[in-house]
Design a protein around this motif. Structure first.
Motif, mmCIF file in Angstrom:
data_model
loop_
_atom_site.group_PDB
_atom_site.id
_atom_site.type_symbol
_atom_site.label_atom_id
_atom_site.label_comp_id
_atom_site.label_asym_id
_atom_site.label_seq_id
_atom_site.Cartn_x
_atom_site.Cartn_y
_atom_site.Cartn_z
ATOM 1 N N ALA A 19 0.837 -1.205 0.000
ATOM 2 C CA ALA A 19 0.000 0.000 0.000
ATOM 3 C C ALA A 19 0.872 1.256 0.000
ATOM 4 C CB ALA A 19 -0.931 -0.002 1.212
ATOM 5 N N LEU A 229 -5.366 2.435 3.166
ATOM 6 C CA LEU A 229 -5.316 1.789 1.858
ATOM 7 C C LEU A 229 -5.054 0.289 1.997
ATOM 8 C CD1 LEU A 229 -5.326 2.034 -1.234
ATOM 9 C CD2 LEU A 229 -2.888 2.610 -1.121
ATOM 10 N N GLU A 232 -8.407 -1.227 3.201
ATOM 11 C CA GLU A 232 -9.528 -1.126 2.272
ATOM 12 C C GLU A 232 -9.264 -1.809 0.931
ATOM 13 O OE1 GLU A 232 -10.498 2.989 1.919
ATOM 14 O OE2 GLU A 232 -11.320 3.129 3.959
ATOM 15 N N LYS A 233 -7.989 -2.110 0.641
ATOM 16 C CA LYS A 233 -7.674 -2.737 -0.641
ATOM 17 C C LYS A 233 -6.790 -3.964 -0.489
ATOM 18 C CE LYS A 233 -5.522 -1.896 -5.172
ATOM 19 N NZ LYS A 233 -4.957 -0.879 -6.095
ATOM 20 N N TYR A 234 -5.567 -3.772 -0.017
ATOM 21 C CA TYR A 234 -4.563 -4.825 -0.129
ATOM 22 C C TYR A 234 -4.809 -6.045 0.749
ATOM 23 C CZ TYR A 234 -1.820 -2.129 -3.364
ATOM 24 O OH TYR A 234 -1.417 -1.455 -4.487
ATOM 25 N N THR A 236 -7.874 -7.143 1.445
ATOM 26 C CA THR A 236 -9.238 -7.616 1.216
ATOM 27 C C THR A 236 -9.270 -8.870 0.347
ATOM 28 O OG1 THR A 236 -9.590 -6.264 -0.774
ATOM 29 C CG2 THR A 236 -10.104 -5.257 1.362
ATOM 30 N N TRP A 239 -9.549 -8.193 -3.499
ATOM 31 C CA TRP A 239 -8.309 -7.859 -4.202
ATOM 32 C C TRP A 239 -7.397 -9.083 -4.327
ATOM 33 C CZ3 TRP A 239 -6.011 -4.848 -7.493
ATOM 34 C CH2 TRP A 239 -4.625 -4.748 -7.537
ATOM 35 N N TYR A 243 -9.725 -10.674 -7.645
ATOM 36 C CA TYR A 243 -9.153 -10.011 -8.813
ATOM 37 C C TYR A 243 -8.593 -11.017 -9.816
ATOM 38 C CZ TYR A 243 -7.275 -5.978 -11.320
ATOM 39 O OH TYR A 243 -7.034 -4.997 -12.265
#
Length: 325
Positions: A19, A229, A232-234, A236, A239, A243
């Protein structure tokens, strides 16, 4: 290189460090050199099929952190014996971007230890013709992230096992990693050179090749934004697993001296369709697996409280879960 900020991350969480790279790339105009070490983890390229690249049962049972990075390229295993480096630069003329430009300071720094290193045709760094570093790149507007790994004293047995996958079971259009013979840098250095000493020297030697850089520590605000970040992204599921491109999973395994076939259609990490030539297995997987996540922990939780022996006498939950990856 006109690097303005150089830092060694004190975090060893791969989600935070990945992140941090994206945060610096997209939210600053500074040019940055960063070094960090992650906990035992697997990091797949942005466009790869996670499960196709790893030994999912082994990684789950050994608490290996699974993660996905912003850049493309192949999958890497990391632990406390692996050193990561990142360059984030402004590049108005993107056609001149190349790996050799970015890895040159690292290459020269390693050479200062008296080691025979060079770039490979695949943008790796080789030591005596064996791979010690893989590199990947991501371009955002007129800024470039180029990052790589350095095997200093990594557990090569765990590296091999974590990436010893059953890739032939997954049918998709994802980018497949290319395996290479690897070696640890420490094998070619005096035993009194510790990892901490090597990192400090690598960091300082690299700085010496840069243009008047400044040592830097994260501000409180930056740390908070990076953690946000990471959360909320890495870190999750969407992701890391979701993905992955859609794929068809197929496997054959023996049960009571018979060959059993099973297939699953998976999209965004979720099992949408299943099939088997065995009626009992069809009953089991259709009722339980449809619309479920295809990851080891989730699959195991579905069968832990089920009477698996109603379908398969003497077949353990672990054996059945292993067959689904």
């Amino acid at each position: 290189m006109p690097i303005q900020r150089c830092l060694i991350s004190r975090e060893n969480n791969p989600y935070f460090n990945l992140a941090a790279e994206e945060y610096f790339l997209k939210n600053t105009e500074d040019e940055i050199f960063m070094v960090y070490i992650n906990q035992p983890s697997v990091v797949v390229g942005k466009h790869q099929n996670l499960l196709k690249e790893i030994n999912a049962p082994w990684c789950y049972k050994h608490n290996i952190i699974l993660s996905r990075r912003l850049s493309g390229g192949g999958t890497v295993y990391q632990d406390q014996g692996n050193i990561n480096f990142s360059f984030i630069l402004n590049c108005p003329t993107l056609d001149k971007v190349n790996y050799k430009k970015f890895t040159y300071p690292i290459l020269q720094s390693i050479k200062s230890f008296g080691l025979n290193v060079q770039n490979s045709d695949r943008n790796d760094i080789l030591l005596n013709d064996l791979k010690i570093s893989g590199n990947a790149m991501h371009i955002f507007k007129n800024r470039v992230l180029c990052h790589g790994t350095l095997l200093f004293k990594s557990d090569l047995k765990n590296l091999k096992t974590a990436l010893d996958n059953n890739g032939e079971r997954y049918i998709d259009k994802s980018i497949k990693s290319v395996s290479s013979k690897v070696v640890n840098i420490a094998e070619f250095l005096p035993k009194d050179i510790t990892e901490n000493y090597f990192i400090e020297k690598l960091f300082q030697n690299t700085i010496d090749f840069l243009d008047n850089p400044k040592n830097y520590s994260l501000t409180t605000r930056e740390s908070q934004e990076i953690k946000k970040l990471a959360n909320e992204k890495y870190s999750t599921w969407d992701w890391i697993y979701g993905y992955s491109p859609k794929y068809l999973f197929r496997n054959k395994f023996y049960l009571n001296n018979e060959i059993i076939e099973i297939s699953m259609s998976v999209e965004k990490g979720v099992i949408l369709e299943t099939n088997s030539g065995d009626e009992n297995i069809n009953n089991l997987i259709n009722n339980i697996l449809i619309n479920r996540k295809h990851d080891y922990k989730s699959i195991e939780s579905l069968f832990t409280d089920k009477k698996l022996n109603d379908f398969f006498q003497g077949y353990s939950v672990e054996e059945f879960c292993d067959a689904l990856f």
